[in-house]
Scaffold this active site. Structure first.
Site, mmCIF file in Angstrom:
data_model
loop_
_atom_site.group_PDB
_atom_site.id
_atom_site.type_symbol
_atom_site.label_atom_id
_atom_site.label_comp_id
_atom_site.label_asym_id
_atom_site.label_seq_id
_atom_site.Cartn_x
_atom_site.Cartn_y
_atom_site.Cartn_z
ATOM 1 C CB SER A 1 11.810 -65.310 20.584
ATOM 2 O OG SER A 1 10.842 -65.562 19.572
ATOM 3 C CG ASN B 1 12.536 -67.386 14.505
ATOM 4 O OD1 ASN B 1 11.935 -66.318 14.447
ATOM 5 N ND2 ASN B 1 13.028 -67.856 15.639
ATOM 6 C CG HIS C 1 7.441 -62.723 20.606
ATOM 7 N ND1 HIS C 1 7.741 -61.797 19.633
ATOM 8 C CD2 HIS C 1 8.354 -63.719 20.482
ATOM 9 C CE1 HIS C 1 8.797 -62.204 18.951
ATOM 10 N NE2 HIS C 1 9.182 -63.370 19.444
#
Length: 200
Positions: free
Chosen positions: A23, A88, A173
């Site tokens: 991401s 992740n 993020h």
């Protein structure tokens, strides 16, 4: 008889640089056009580099997922690859040995194709404990030490992780300012990688 015109310099060949990631690479939560690959390409072009940065980021992807889709991603015919996976794995507390095995398989596959590679390291969240964090970080160091031909950038989120001003509300993020800082910090390593791409 007309004089012969001198030939101008040949246009520089465009280098195709792929970012194989999750991401962070895919630009989760950011406006279109603000993802890391887009901003990195713009910065490289500002420095006179004829580079196309290919976004091979899939939100939520683990190193196992990146390994499984590597052949599909390489159909884009990159000249060099930045491997930016592992975040992740750490968030899920996956075994560092499995993370290392997956990344080793990816790097070895790139080497077999003679594709210059850069490995971007990652750190595990502190809530998983010091022992896990140490083992997780060491996987990236060991991979880089065993492969001196790979450009090693120890921490993808260097200078950004943990700073509320540079991250989205999830604190995971990067926001637009965070992406700009990522690009600024990683540019020297990326340019070193580009220097390993054969000319012609």
């Amino acid at each position: 008889m007309l004089p012969l015109l001198a030939a101008g310099p040949a246009a520089a060949r465009e280098i195709r640089l792929m970012m194989l990631g999750d991401s962070i690479t895919a630009g989760y939560g950011l406006p279109r056009g603000q993802a890391l690959p887009v901003r990195l390409e713009a910065a490289l072009r500002e420095r006179g580099r004829t580079v196309r940065v290919l976004d091979a980021g899939v939100s939520g992807d683990t190193t196992a997922g990146g390994r499984a889709r590597l052949d599909w991603a390489l159909a884009e015919r990159p000249d060099a690859v930045i491997v930016a996976l592992g975040g992740n794995d750490g968030l899920r507390g996956l075994a560092p040995a499995a993370t290392q095995a997956n990344l080793a398989a990816i790097l070895d596959a790139l080497a077999a194709r003679r594709l210059p590679a850069m490995l971007a390291g990652m750190l595990a969240p502190p809530n998983l404990g010091a022992d896990y964090g140490r083992d997780f970080a060491a996987t990236f160091t060991r991979l880089a030490e065993a492969r001196p031909e790979v450009v090693f950038y120890p921490f993808l989120l260097d200078g950004v992780a943990g700073d509320p001003a540079l991250n989205q509300p999830d604190r995971i993020h990067p926001n637009e300012a965070g992406v700009a800082e990522l690009v600024r910090r990683m540019l020297p390593a990326v340019e070193s990688l580009l220097g390993r791409v054969p000319s012609g």
